[in-house]
Design a protein around this motif. Structure first.
Motif, short mmCIF file in Angstrom:
data_model
loop_
_atom_site.label_atom_id
_atom_site.label_comp_id
_atom_site.label_asym_id
_atom_site.label_seq_id
_atom_site.Cartn_x
_atom_site.Cartn_y
_atom_site.Cartn_z
N UNK A 128 -4.19 -28.09 -13.38
CA UNK A 128 -3.01 -27.39 -13.91
C UNK A 128 -3.32 -26.73 -15.25
N UNK A 129 -4.58 -26.31 -15.42
CA UNK A 129 -4.98 -25.62 -16.63
C UNK A 129 -5.25 -26.51 -17.82
N UNK A 130 -5.25 -27.82 -17.62
CA UNK A 130 -5.47 -28.76 -18.71
C UNK A 130 -6.69 -29.63 -18.43
N UNK A 131 -7.36 -30.12 -19.47
CA UNK A 131 -8.51 -31.03 -19.26
C UNK A 131 -8.01 -32.42 -18.88
N UNK A 132 -8.49 -32.96 -17.77
CA UNK A 132 -8.05 -34.28 -17.31
C UNK A 132 -9.25 -35.08 -16.83
N UNK A 133 -9.08 -36.37 -16.77
CA UNK A 133 -10.11 -37.19 -16.16
C UNK A 133 -10.15 -36.91 -14.65
N UNK A 134 -11.33 -37.05 -14.07
CA UNK A 134 -11.49 -36.82 -12.64
C UNK A 134 -10.59 -37.76 -11.85
N UNK A 135 -10.38 -37.44 -10.58
CA UNK A 135 -9.52 -38.27 -9.74
C UNK A 135 -10.04 -39.70 -9.69
N UNK A 136 -11.36 -39.86 -9.52
CA UNK A 136 -11.93 -41.21 -9.44
C UNK A 136 -11.77 -41.96 -10.75
N UNK A 137 -12.08 -41.30 -11.87
CA UNK A 137 -11.96 -41.97 -13.16
C UNK A 137 -10.50 -42.31 -13.46
N UNK A 138 -9.59 -41.43 -13.06
CA UNK A 138 -8.17 -41.69 -13.28
C UNK A 138 -7.73 -42.94 -12.53
N UNK A 139 -8.12 -43.05 -11.26
CA UNK A 139 -7.74 -44.22 -10.47
C UNK A 139 -8.29 -45.49 -11.11
N UNK A 140 -9.54 -45.45 -11.51
CA UNK A 140 -10.18 -46.63 -12.09
C UNK A 140 -9.50 -47.02 -13.41
N UNK A 141 -9.23 -46.04 -14.27
CA UNK A 141 -8.56 -46.34 -15.54
C UNK A 141 -7.19 -46.97 -15.29
#
Length: 320
Positions: A128-141
């Motif tokens: 969405x035009x913003x810097x975010x953690x990857x899908x995998x890293x997001x799930x783990x966090x």
């Protein structure tokens, strides 16, 4: 990955601050965080089921505003990243979660949760035009830090968006030594791409917490009217479990022009066909959250006694 649309945000730094403040007092604009405003129609959602969607829109707007206001390098993370990546969430975060290189000062905004930078280059993407953690890293966090139900809703959704369980486990293994590893491993092992709503994940969570066997998701049922799928079920006991969301029985609840009467008739015909196929149906709804034991008892009535005798509360899955 789904496309997430973030509401447009007007910053006081870039507009007439006094005019925006006056507009917020009269309802012409909505303040989403300090120095950031949105048009009301970009946030507000009409109808009795609008509150969760409104909260989601406001959380997305806060992320966009914070991105414009921060000067140091940052990456959106945890539940905020889950929203930006298009994941379902059980509870919309009230804080915006970000990784930053520096410590926040004592005067830092209270609506931001900051984490020390522990990211590898592969952990960072754009959504969405913003810097975010990857899908995998997001799930783990999320799996390491959130209540297991909150994390399971995000993990289920991530699998539905294309995440691979092996990648999630590999990402978790890279976090060895940090807190919450065992809890995160359990969440990832229990994750399932079948649920199509956070409430379906909730029903499954309560079944697993009660020590019942893991139910199938999107259980197929061949009927004389065609192939149908129940939200959850136990094929071995010919039991289907359906979550009834009230939104589909409201005018325009699913889409513009949606007819709840037609929806009701279609659902009844579908349920009748499933029962003719020899499969029992148990319907649950959000109101069952007020008496989970009663919901479980209805489902236990279809399960053999020898299975129930061995069922024990899973202490790794706390109550909501």
């Amino acid at each position: 990955m789904v496309e997430v649309k973030i509401p447009a945000v007007a910053l006081a730094l870039e507009h007439n601050r006094n005019k925006l403040a006056a507009g917020a007092r009269t309802g012409e604009v909505l303040r989403v965080r300090r120095g950031a405003y949105c048009a009301p129609d970009a946030i507000q959602v009409d109808g009795p089921s609008g509150a969760p969607r409104e909260a989601r829109q406001k959380a997305l707007a806060r992320a966009r505003a914070l991105h414009s206001q921060l000067r140091a390098k940052h990456v959106f993370s945890h539940a905020s990243a889950a929203l930006l990546l298009g994941c379902l969430v059980w509870t919309t975060p009230r804080e915006t979660h970000v990784y930053q290189h520096y410590r926040a000062s004592g005067h830092a905004a209270g609506d931001v949760r900051r984490y020390s930078w522990t990211l590898a280059p592969d952990d960072i993407i754009e959504a969405a035009g913003l810097p975010v953690t990857s899908l995998a890293r997001t799930v783990v966090d999320c799996a390491r830090t959130l209540h297991p139900l909150e994390a399971l809703v995000i993990a289920d959704s991530a699998l539905g968006l294309g995440a691979e369980r092996e990648e999630l486990l590999a990402t978790l293994d890279a976090q060895t030594g940090r807190r919450g590893i065992q809890r995160a491993r359990l969440v990832i092992e229990l994750a399932d791409l079948g649920p199509q709503s956070a409430w379906e994940t909730w029903v499954r969570y309560e079944l697993l917490r009660a020590g019942l066997p893991r139910p199938a998701t999107q259980m197929p049922v061949e009927t004389d009217a065609g192939l149908f799928h129940t939200d959850l079920g136990y094929e071995q006991w010919a039991l289907g479990i359906e979550f009834d969301g009230q939104v589909k029985y409201r005018p325009d609840g699913v889409r513009p022009g949606h007819d709840p009467a037609q929806e009701y008739l279609a659902e009844k015909a579908r349920a009748d066909a499933i029962r003719r196929a020899g499969v029992s149906l148990e319907n649950v709804s959000a109101s069952d959250k007020q008496d989970v034991q009663a919901m479980l008892d209805r489902i236990r009535a279809h399960i053999p006694a020898d299975v129930l005798r061995t069922a024990r509360i899973d202490s790794r899955l706390p109550a909501i």
